[in-house]
Motif scaffolding. Structure first.
Motif, short mmCIF file in Angstrom:
data_model
loop_
_atom_site.label_atom_id
_atom_site.label_comp_id
_atom_site.label_asym_id
_atom_site.label_seq_id
_atom_site.Cartn_x
_atom_site.Cartn_y
_atom_site.Cartn_z
N GLY A 129 0.82 -1.22 0.00
CA GLY A 129 0.00 0.00 0.00
C GLY A 129 0.84 1.25 0.00
O GLY A 129 0.58 2.20 -0.75
N PHE A 130 1.88 1.27 0.83
CA PHE A 130 2.78 2.42 0.89
C PHE A 130 3.49 2.64 -0.45
O PHE A 130 3.57 3.75 -0.95
N LEU A 131 3.99 1.55 -1.04
CA LEU A 131 4.68 1.66 -2.32
C LEU A 131 3.75 2.13 -3.43
O LEU A 131 4.16 2.89 -4.31
N LEU A 132 2.50 1.68 -3.38
CA LEU A 132 1.52 2.15 -4.38
C LEU A 132 1.23 3.64 -4.22
O LEU A 132 1.05 4.35 -5.21
N LEU A 133 1.21 4.13 -2.98
CA LEU A 133 1.02 5.56 -2.75
C LEU A 133 2.20 6.36 -3.28
O LEU A 133 2.02 7.41 -3.91
N VAL A 134 3.41 5.88 -3.06
CA VAL A 134 4.60 6.55 -3.58
C VAL A 134 4.57 6.54 -5.11
O VAL A 134 4.85 7.55 -5.76
N LEU A 135 4.20 5.41 -5.69
CA LEU A 135 4.08 5.31 -7.15
C LEU A 135 3.04 6.29 -7.68
O LEU A 135 3.26 6.97 -8.69
N ALA A 136 1.91 6.40 -7.00
CA ALA A 136 0.86 7.34 -7.43
C ALA A 136 1.37 8.78 -7.37
O ALA A 136 1.10 9.57 -8.29
N LEU A 137 2.13 9.11 -6.35
CA LEU A 137 2.70 10.46 -6.24
C LEU A 137 3.67 10.73 -7.38
O LEU A 137 3.62 11.80 -8.01
N LEU A 138 4.54 9.79 -7.68
CA LEU A 138 5.49 9.97 -8.78
C LEU A 138 4.78 10.11 -10.12
O LEU A 138 5.17 10.93 -10.96
N LEU A 139 3.73 9.30 -10.34
CA LEU A 139 2.98 9.42 -11.59
C LEU A 139 2.25 10.76 -11.68
O LEU A 139 2.18 11.37 -12.75
N TRP A 140 1.73 11.24 -10.55
CA TRP A 140 1.06 12.53 -10.50
C TRP A 140 2.04 13.64 -10.86
O TRP A 140 1.72 14.53 -11.65
#
Length: 127
Positions: free
Chosen positions: A29-40
């Motif tokens: 979950g944490f890694l997916l949030l970081v990935l979402a931030l980078l994509l944003w």
């Protein structure tokens, strides 16, 4: 892009293990949030001139600068600290108000500078 690919691979490895623990699910979950931030940040970075305002955004960083407050621009300059809503390393440092500065990296730098100078001709371009 490399960091995003690494995050996808790591999340895949965590989720493909047969043992789901609270720790592994939390980590995914944490890694997916970081990935979402980078994509944003990657897909949400833009600069736009709206009337007399320079509008910028880079993920969660958003703002406006009155073009009439811009004093000078330094192309191919580095900004070591401060506001840098950009993806590129070869950008522009824009000085505005009395002490403020921002680093932007538009794709078409010369065209971007010309658009700013159409609003305020007195902007000095150094270098």
């Amino acid at each position: 892009m490399g960091a995003m690919l690494l995050l996808v691979v790591t999340v895949g490895q965590v989720l493909l293990t047969r043992e789901f623990t609270i720790g592994s699910v939390a980590m995914a979950g944490f890694l997916l949030l970081v990935l979402a931030l980078l994509l944003w940040i990657w897909f949400g970075t833009y600069y736009m001139i709206d009337g007399t305002m320079l509008v910028y955004a880079s993920g969660p960083i958003k703002g406006k600068i009155d073009i009439h407050t811009i004093t000078h621009i330094k192309p191919r300059e580095k900004l070591w600290s401060g506001l840098k809503p950009s993806l590129g390393l070869d950008g522009l440092v824009i000085y505005y108000n009395k002490w403020d500065e921002i680093y932007l990296s538009p794709k078409e730098k010369e065209q971007f500078i010309q658009q700013l100078r159409q609003v305020k001709e007195e902007i000095v371009v150094e270098g």
